[in-house]
Write a protein that holds these residues in place. Structure first.
Motif, short mmCIF file in Angstrom:
data_model
loop_
_atom_site.label_atom_id
_atom_site.label_comp_id
_atom_site.label_asym_id
_atom_site.label_seq_id
_atom_site.Cartn_x
_atom_site.Cartn_y
_atom_site.Cartn_z
N SER A 36 42.78 6.88 49.35
CA SER A 36 43.60 5.96 50.45
C SER A 36 44.80 5.46 50.04
CB SER A 36 42.85 4.75 50.74
OG SER A 36 42.59 3.65 49.55
N LYS A 37 45.38 6.24 48.96
CA LYS A 37 46.45 5.74 48.40
C LYS A 37 47.65 6.76 48.95
CE LYS A 37 45.48 3.05 45.22
NZ LYS A 37 45.62 1.72 45.04
N ALA A 38 48.91 6.13 49.24
CA ALA A 38 49.90 6.98 49.74
C ALA A 38 50.46 7.95 48.51
CB ALA A 38 51.15 6.09 49.99
N TRP A 39 51.02 9.23 48.82
CA TRP A 39 51.48 10.15 48.16
C TRP A 39 52.71 10.51 48.31
CZ3 TRP A 39 48.77 12.67 43.83
CH2 TRP A 39 47.52 12.11 43.83
N VAL A 40 53.56 10.57 47.49
CA VAL A 40 54.78 11.49 47.41
C VAL A 40 55.07 12.48 46.34
CG1 VAL A 40 56.00 9.60 48.79
CG2 VAL A 40 56.21 9.78 46.18
N ALA A 41 55.85 13.30 46.39
CA ALA A 41 56.10 14.51 45.14
C ALA A 41 57.47 14.52 45.04
CB ALA A 41 55.21 15.72 45.49
N VAL A 42 57.95 14.61 43.76
CA VAL A 42 59.17 15.08 43.47
C VAL A 42 59.11 16.52 42.68
CG1 VAL A 42 61.17 14.43 41.80
CG2 VAL A 42 59.91 12.84 42.68
N ILE A 43 59.63 17.44 43.41
CA ILE A 43 60.05 18.98 42.81
C ILE A 43 61.47 19.13 42.77
CG2 ILE A 43 59.59 21.27 43.48
CD1 ILE A 43 56.72 19.69 43.28
N PRO A 62 55.09 13.80 51.57
CA PRO A 62 56.42 13.87 51.32
C PRO A 62 56.95 14.54 49.97
CG PRO A 62 55.62 11.96 52.22
CD PRO A 62 54.32 12.51 51.58
N VAL A 63 58.02 15.29 50.20
CA VAL A 63 58.44 15.64 48.96
C VAL A 63 60.08 15.63 48.67
CG1 VAL A 63 58.95 17.79 47.41
CG2 VAL A 63 56.96 17.75 48.93
N PHE A 64 60.26 15.08 47.71
CA PHE A 64 61.91 14.62 47.37
C PHE A 64 62.32 15.74 46.23
CE2 PHE A 64 60.04 10.59 48.58
CZ PHE A 64 60.84 10.21 49.60
N ARG A 65 63.50 16.05 46.34
CA ARG A 65 64.04 17.32 45.68
C ARG A 65 64.63 16.59 44.28
NH1 ARG A 65 62.78 22.46 47.90
NH2 ARG A 65 63.05 22.96 45.40
N THR A 66 64.89 15.43 44.26
CA THR A 66 65.28 14.67 43.28
C THR A 66 64.61 13.25 42.86
OG1 THR A 66 67.08 13.29 44.12
CG2 THR A 66 67.82 15.56 43.36
N ALA A 67 64.29 12.95 41.46
CA ALA A 67 63.80 11.89 41.14
C ALA A 67 64.46 10.59 41.50
CB ALA A 67 63.36 11.84 39.52
N ASP A 68 65.72 10.55 41.52
CA ASP A 68 66.62 9.36 41.90
C ASP A 68 66.45 9.20 43.31
OD1 ASP A 68 67.60 9.77 39.24
OD2 ASP A 68 69.70 10.65 39.65
N ARG A 69 66.58 10.10 44.20
CA ARG A 69 66.26 10.00 45.41
C ARG A 69 64.85 9.25 46.06
NH1 ARG A 69 67.72 9.76 50.71
NH2 ARG A 69 66.76 11.11 52.47
N LEU A 71 63.19 7.32 43.92
CA LEU A 71 63.25 6.05 43.46
C LEU A 71 64.00 5.30 44.41
CD1 LEU A 71 63.28 6.49 39.80
CD2 LEU A 71 61.44 5.95 41.01
N ARG A 72 65.01 5.65 44.79
CA ARG A 72 65.91 4.90 45.75
C ARG A 72 65.00 4.74 47.20
NH1 ARG A 72 70.23 8.16 44.47
NH2 ARG A 72 69.79 9.64 46.08
N ILE A 73 64.39 5.46 47.71
CA ILE A 73 63.59 5.34 48.87
C ILE A 73 62.40 4.38 48.66
CG2 ILE A 73 62.04 6.48 50.60
CD1 ILE A 73 65.09 7.06 51.00
N LEU A 74 61.63 4.50 47.51
CA LEU A 74 60.50 3.81 47.16
C LEU A 74 61.11 2.29 46.84
CD1 LEU A 74 57.77 3.28 45.98
CD2 LEU A 74 58.68 3.97 43.57
N GLU A 75 62.35 1.99 46.13
CA GLU A 75 62.78 0.70 46.19
C GLU A 75 62.89 -0.19 47.64
OE1 GLU A 75 66.50 -1.62 44.40
OE2 GLU A 75 66.66 0.42 44.64
#
Length: 92
Positions: A36-43, A62-69, A71-75
């Motif tokens: 039941s957890k939300a998922w995102v990936a960084v590739i 959802p996939v982010f292409r940089t870890a920095d982005r 983390l900004r969205i997660l914040e």
């Protein structure tokens, strides 16, 4: 990435297949379905991994292409959730 994870298309590497049932992307998709957890990936490996991104996004991950982005969205997400929860706690 390692060939054992099947992260690229067969055309890009003869012994890998991101579309195979045993690929890491499909394994993550199956795991997502039983939690039941939300998922995102960084590739962030560049265009070679576009097919892996497609498999994940095709499974509503959802996939982010940089870890920095990511983390900004997660914040921003955490800040927003905290405001909602604080509002509920105060009766607002």
């Amino acid at each position: 990435m390692t060939g054992a994870l099947n992260t690229v298309t067969p055309a890009d590497a003869s012994d890998e297949n991101v579309f195979a049932a045993e690929s890491v992307a499909n394994g993550i998709a199956r795991l997502k379905e039983v939690t039941s957890k939300a998922w995102v990936a960084v590739i962030d490996g560049g265009p070679l991994y576009d097919s892996m991104v497609g498999v994940l996004e095709g499974n509503q991950i959802p996939v982010f292409r940089t870890a920095d982005r990511a983390l900004r969205i997660l914040e921003k997400y955490c800040y927003s959730r905290r405001k909602v929860m604080d509002s509920q706690d105060s009766g607002g």
